[in-house]
Design a protein around this motif. Sequence first.
Motif, PDB file in Angstrom:
ATOM      1  N   GLY A   7     -14.673   9.768  34.872  1.00 21.38           N
ATOM      2  CA  GLY A   7     -13.263  10.096  35.120  1.00 21.38           C
ATOM      3  C   GLY A   7     -12.973  11.561  34.854  1.00 21.38           C
ATOM      4  O   GLY A   7     -11.956  11.914  34.276  1.00 21.38           O
ATOM      5  N   GLY A  10      -9.292  13.468  35.829  1.00 19.74           N
ATOM      6  CA  GLY A  10      -7.968  13.132  35.325  1.00 19.74           C
ATOM      7  C   GLY A  10      -7.452  14.182  34.341  1.00 19.74           C
ATOM      8  O   GLY A  10      -8.134  15.179  34.082  1.00 19.74           O
ATOM      9  N   GLN A  11      -6.263  13.966  33.829  1.00 18.58           N
ATOM     10  CA  GLN A  11      -5.689  14.932  32.883  1.00 18.58           C
ATOM     11  C   GLN A  11      -6.617  15.139  31.685  1.00 18.58           C
ATOM     12  O   GLN A  11      -6.982  16.262  31.333  1.00 18.58           O
ATOM     13  CB  GLN A  11      -4.347  14.424  32.354  1.00 18.58           C
ATOM     14  CG  GLN A  11      -3.266  14.254  33.381  1.00 18.58           C
ATOM     15  CD  GLN A  11      -1.941  13.984  32.705  1.00 18.58           C
ATOM     16  OE1 GLN A  11      -1.204  14.908  32.358  1.00 18.58           O
ATOM     17  NE2 GLN A  11      -1.623  12.726  32.497  1.00 18.58           N
ATOM     18  N   ALA A  34     -19.323   7.343  39.876  1.00 20.45           N
ATOM     19  CA  ALA A  34     -19.161   6.251  38.907  1.00 20.45           C
ATOM     20  C   ALA A  34     -17.802   5.614  39.191  1.00 20.45           C
ATOM     21  O   ALA A  34     -16.780   6.051  38.663  1.00 20.45           O
ATOM     22  CB  ALA A  34     -19.213   6.768  37.466  1.00 20.45           C
ATOM     23  N   GLU A  37     -14.163   0.590  39.963  1.00 27.38           N
ATOM     24  CA  GLU A  37     -13.862  -0.618  40.742  1.00 27.38           C
ATOM     25  C   GLU A  37     -15.135  -1.324  41.171  1.00 27.38           C
ATOM     26  O   GLU A  37     -15.072  -2.349  41.843  1.00 27.38           O
ATOM     27  CB  GLU A  37     -12.994  -0.262  41.954  1.00 27.38           C
ATOM     28  CG  GLU A  37     -11.550  -0.002  41.537  1.00 27.38           C
ATOM     29  CD  GLU A  37     -10.629   0.282  42.707  1.00 27.38           C
ATOM     30  OE1 GLU A  37     -10.604  -0.546  43.635  1.00 27.38           O
ATOM     31  OE2 GLU A  37      -9.969   1.327  42.685  1.00 27.38           O
ATOM     32  N   ALA A  57     -12.877   8.564  30.432  1.00 31.54           N
ATOM     33  CA  ALA A  57     -11.527   9.107  30.644  1.00 31.54           C
ATOM     34  C   ALA A  57     -10.887   8.548  31.903  1.00 31.54           C
ATOM     35  O   ALA A  57      -9.787   8.949  32.265  1.00 31.54           O
ATOM     36  CB  ALA A  57     -11.598  10.629  30.725  1.00 31.54           C
ATOM     37  N   ALA A  59      -9.137   5.631  34.209  1.00 28.03           N
ATOM     38  CA  ALA A  59      -8.296   4.440  34.009  1.00 28.03           C
ATOM     39  C   ALA A  59      -7.415   4.257  35.230  1.00 28.03           C
ATOM     40  O   ALA A  59      -7.171   5.206  35.983  1.00 28.03           O
ATOM     41  CB  ALA A  59      -7.423   4.596  32.762  1.00 28.03           C
ATOM     42  N   SER A  99      -6.783   4.332  24.992  1.00 29.08           N
ATOM     43  CA  SER A  99      -5.823   3.275  25.276  1.00 29.08           C
ATOM     44  C   SER A  99      -4.409   3.824  25.071  1.00 29.08           C
ATOM     45  O   SER A  99      -4.217   5.047  25.033  1.00 29.08           O
ATOM     46  CB  SER A  99      -6.118   2.043  24.422  1.00 29.08           C
ATOM     47  OG  SER A  99      -5.315   0.966  24.859  1.00 29.08           O
ATOM     48  N   THR A 100      -3.456   2.970  24.930  1.00 31.11           N
ATOM     49  CA  THR A 100      -2.077   3.372  25.148  1.00 31.11           C
ATOM     50  C   THR A 100      -1.088   2.703  24.196  1.00 31.11           C
ATOM     51  O   THR A 100      -1.335   1.572  23.741  1.00 31.11           O
ATOM     52  CB  THR A 100      -1.681   3.031  26.608  1.00 31.11           C
ATOM     53  OG1 THR A 100      -0.281   3.168  26.776  1.00 31.11           O
ATOM     54  CG2 THR A 100      -2.060   1.601  26.970  1.00 31.11           C
ATOM     55  N   ASP A 101       0.007   3.376  23.965  1.00 29.09           N
ATOM     56  CA  ASP A 101       1.140   2.788  23.244  1.00 29.09           C
ATOM     57  C   ASP A 101       1.697   1.581  23.991  1.00 29.09           C
ATOM     58  O   ASP A 101       2.393   0.767  23.402  1.00 29.09           O
ATOM     59  CB  ASP A 101       2.239   3.839  23.092  1.00 29.09           C
ATOM     60  CG  ASP A 101       2.612   4.455  24.433  1.00 29.09           C
ATOM     61  OD1 ASP A 101       1.731   5.067  25.056  1.00 29.09           O
ATOM     62  OD2 ASP A 101       3.776   4.310  24.874  1.00 29.09           O
ATOM     63  N   TYR A 124      -0.181  -3.036  33.200  1.00 27.93           N
ATOM     64  CA  TYR A 124      -0.978  -1.906  32.698  1.00 27.93           C
ATOM     65  C   TYR A 124      -1.297  -2.109  31.213  1.00 27.93           C
ATOM     66  O   TYR A 124      -2.465  -2.013  30.802  1.00 27.93           O
ATOM     67  CB  TYR A 124      -0.196  -0.601  32.918  1.00 27.93           C
ATOM     68  CG  TYR A 124      -0.782   0.603  32.234  1.00 27.93           C
ATOM     69  CD1 TYR A 124      -1.949   1.204  32.701  1.00 27.93           C
ATOM     70  CD2 TYR A 124      -0.163   1.164  31.112  1.00 27.93           C
ATOM     71  CE1 TYR A 124      -2.478   2.319  32.073  1.00 27.93           C
ATOM     72  CE2 TYR A 124      -0.680   2.281  30.487  1.00 27.93           C
ATOM     73  CZ  TYR A 124      -1.841   2.859  30.966  1.00 27.93           C
ATOM     74  OH  TYR A 124      -2.362   3.964  30.337  1.00 27.93           O
ATOM     75  N   THR A 147      -3.264   6.659  22.786  1.00 32.38           N
ATOM     76  CA  THR A 147      -2.417   7.832  22.850  1.00 32.38           C
ATOM     77  C   THR A 147      -1.175   7.538  23.680  1.00 32.38           C
ATOM     78  O   THR A 147      -0.952   6.395  24.094  1.00 32.38           O
ATOM     79  CB  THR A 147      -3.230   9.049  23.346  1.00 32.38           C
ATOM     80  OG1 THR A 147      -2.436  10.209  23.227  1.00 32.38           O
ATOM     81  CG2 THR A 147      -3.695   8.862  24.784  1.00 32.38           C
ATOM     82  N   THR A 148      -0.358   8.555  23.933  1.00 29.89           N
ATOM     83  CA  THR A 148       0.975   8.282  24.459  1.00 29.89           C
ATOM     84  C   THR A 148       1.576   9.500  25.162  1.00 29.89           C
ATOM     85  O   THR A 148       1.310  10.635  24.765  1.00 29.89           O
ATOM     86  CB  THR A 148       1.886   7.830  23.280  1.00 29.89           C
ATOM     87  OG1 THR A 148       3.235   7.842  23.698  1.00 29.89           O
ATOM     88  CG2 THR A 148       1.764   8.729  22.061  1.00 29.89           C
ATOM     89  N   TRP A 149       2.342   9.272  26.217  1.00 31.71           N
ATOM     90  CA  TRP A 149       3.120  10.313  26.906  1.00 31.71           C
ATOM     91  C   TRP A 149       2.254  11.564  27.167  1.00 31.71           C
ATOM     92  O   TRP A 149       2.570  12.668  26.727  1.00 31.71           O
ATOM     93  CB  TRP A 149       4.362  10.691  26.086  1.00 31.71           C
ATOM     94  CG  TRP A 149       5.407   9.619  25.947  1.00 31.71           C
ATOM     95  CD1 TRP A 149       5.246   8.275  26.103  1.00 31.71           C
ATOM     96  CD2 TRP A 149       6.800   9.814  25.613  1.00 31.71           C
ATOM     97  NE1 TRP A 149       6.446   7.628  25.889  1.00 31.71           N
ATOM     98  CE2 TRP A 149       7.412   8.537  25.588  1.00 31.71           C
ATOM     99  CE3 TRP A 149       7.579  10.928  25.334  1.00 31.71           C
ATOM    100  CZ2 TRP A 149       8.767   8.367  25.286  1.00 31.71           C
ATOM    101  CZ3 TRP A 149       8.927  10.756  25.026  1.00 31.71           C
ATOM    102  CH2 TRP A 149       9.511   9.488  25.013  1.00 31.71           C
ATOM    103  N   VAL A 150       1.156  11.378  27.893  1.00 29.46           N
ATOM    104  CA  VAL A 150       0.154  12.443  28.071  1.00 29.46           C
ATOM    105  C   VAL A 150       0.570  13.420  29.177  1.00 29.46           C
ATOM    106  O   VAL A 150       1.076  13.010  30.222  1.00 29.46           O
ATOM    107  CB  VAL A 150      -1.226  11.826  28.410  1.00 29.46           C
ATOM    108  CG1 VAL A 150      -2.266  12.923  28.633  1.00 29.46           C
ATOM    109  CG2 VAL A 150      -1.672  10.877  27.305  1.00 29.46           C
TER     110      VAL A 150
END
Length: 298
Positions: A7, A10-11, A34, A37, A57, A59, A99-101, A124, A147-150
């Motif tokens: 990945g 991505g950001q 890679a 899917e 990285a 997702a 992962s995510t909040d 999600y 993490t959160t609000w990237v």
Amino acid sequence: MRILLVGKGGQVGRELQAPLAALGDLVALDRTTADLERPDDLAAVVRRERPDVIVNAAAYTAVDKAESEPDRARLVNATAVAALARAAADRGATLVHYSTDYVFDGTKAGRYVETDDPCPLSVYGRTKLEGEAAAAASGCRHWIFRTTWVYAPHGQNFVRTMLRLGRERDELRVVDDQFGVPTSARLIAAITADCIGRLAAGAPPPAGIYHLAPHGETTWCRFARTILAAARERRAFLRCQPENVVGIATADYPLPARRPANSRLDTTKLETALNIRLPEWQDDVLPVVAALAAESSS
Ligand SMILES: NC(=O)c1ccc[n+]([C@@H]2O[C@H](COP(=O)([O-])OP(=O)(O)OC[C@H]3O[C@@H](n4cnc5c(N)ncnc54)[C@H](OP(=O)(O)O)[C@@H]3O)[C@@H](O)[C@H]2O)c1
């Protein structure tokens, strides 16, 4: 040390490339080499590249679209993570995953700690939670950074959207009843590299889930005002001034996926493990706004 980054575009993926390359032999792949899917192909990718560390990285991050594409989201966020984690376990490699909040429902009064019960509100969030569980179940050494609000100077994110809309419109209406902490992709990359560097030095932080975000808190509306104020200070062209960002309720901006009202993550576990102090979110965001504002200064 051989590091496999999946990945890379991505950001977070883009910000990881330089610090990871400084740590060893980096192989950075995107979906053409890679594809998450195609989870069945990932074991062969890992066997071919022989990494000591796999950094995922990639997702499925289209939070609203995931509501109508749950199978695709699950394939990328859970099934593929399980495949990477199994491949890591087979090699004795370490897996770094994000992962995510959004694994939480946002009803807690205070900051979320790693041991709080998850309760995702969206496809999600559910698929990301399944990915966490798959990594843990694989038996590989893993670090999962929630993490959160990237945001980053590139990619699709709130900072870039607000600067664009601020150039186009006289007034912006932004949700003011969701609380969270904006996190730069650069900070996520720096912490990732720090952990891998400690692994190379033989003193890795304990495996497991860590919350990763700066200190402080804000709302999307206040975040937007901060972005526009910083851009104005740097003489960026703006039609909308920070004073013209109007707070609205989540209910007034309906979206397919529900978001947690409270996305604030407690980062004590990470700061204690690494013996560091994470920055305030405003200090984290200013360099990014400054770089983007310079591109559009009058
Ligand atoms: N963005 C946020 O606000 C946020 C918040 C909390 C947690 N996170 C987590 O942080 C991590 C990094 O997120 P980010 O913001 O860097 O995401 P991003 O900018 O949306 O990047 C996602 C990357 O995943 C790649 N990808 C998607 N499907 C793929 C597939 N089938 N095979 C291979 N690559 C695929 C994308 O490739 P293409 O460019 O080719 O599509 C892209 O490079 C993710 O785990 C995300 O869940 C993000």
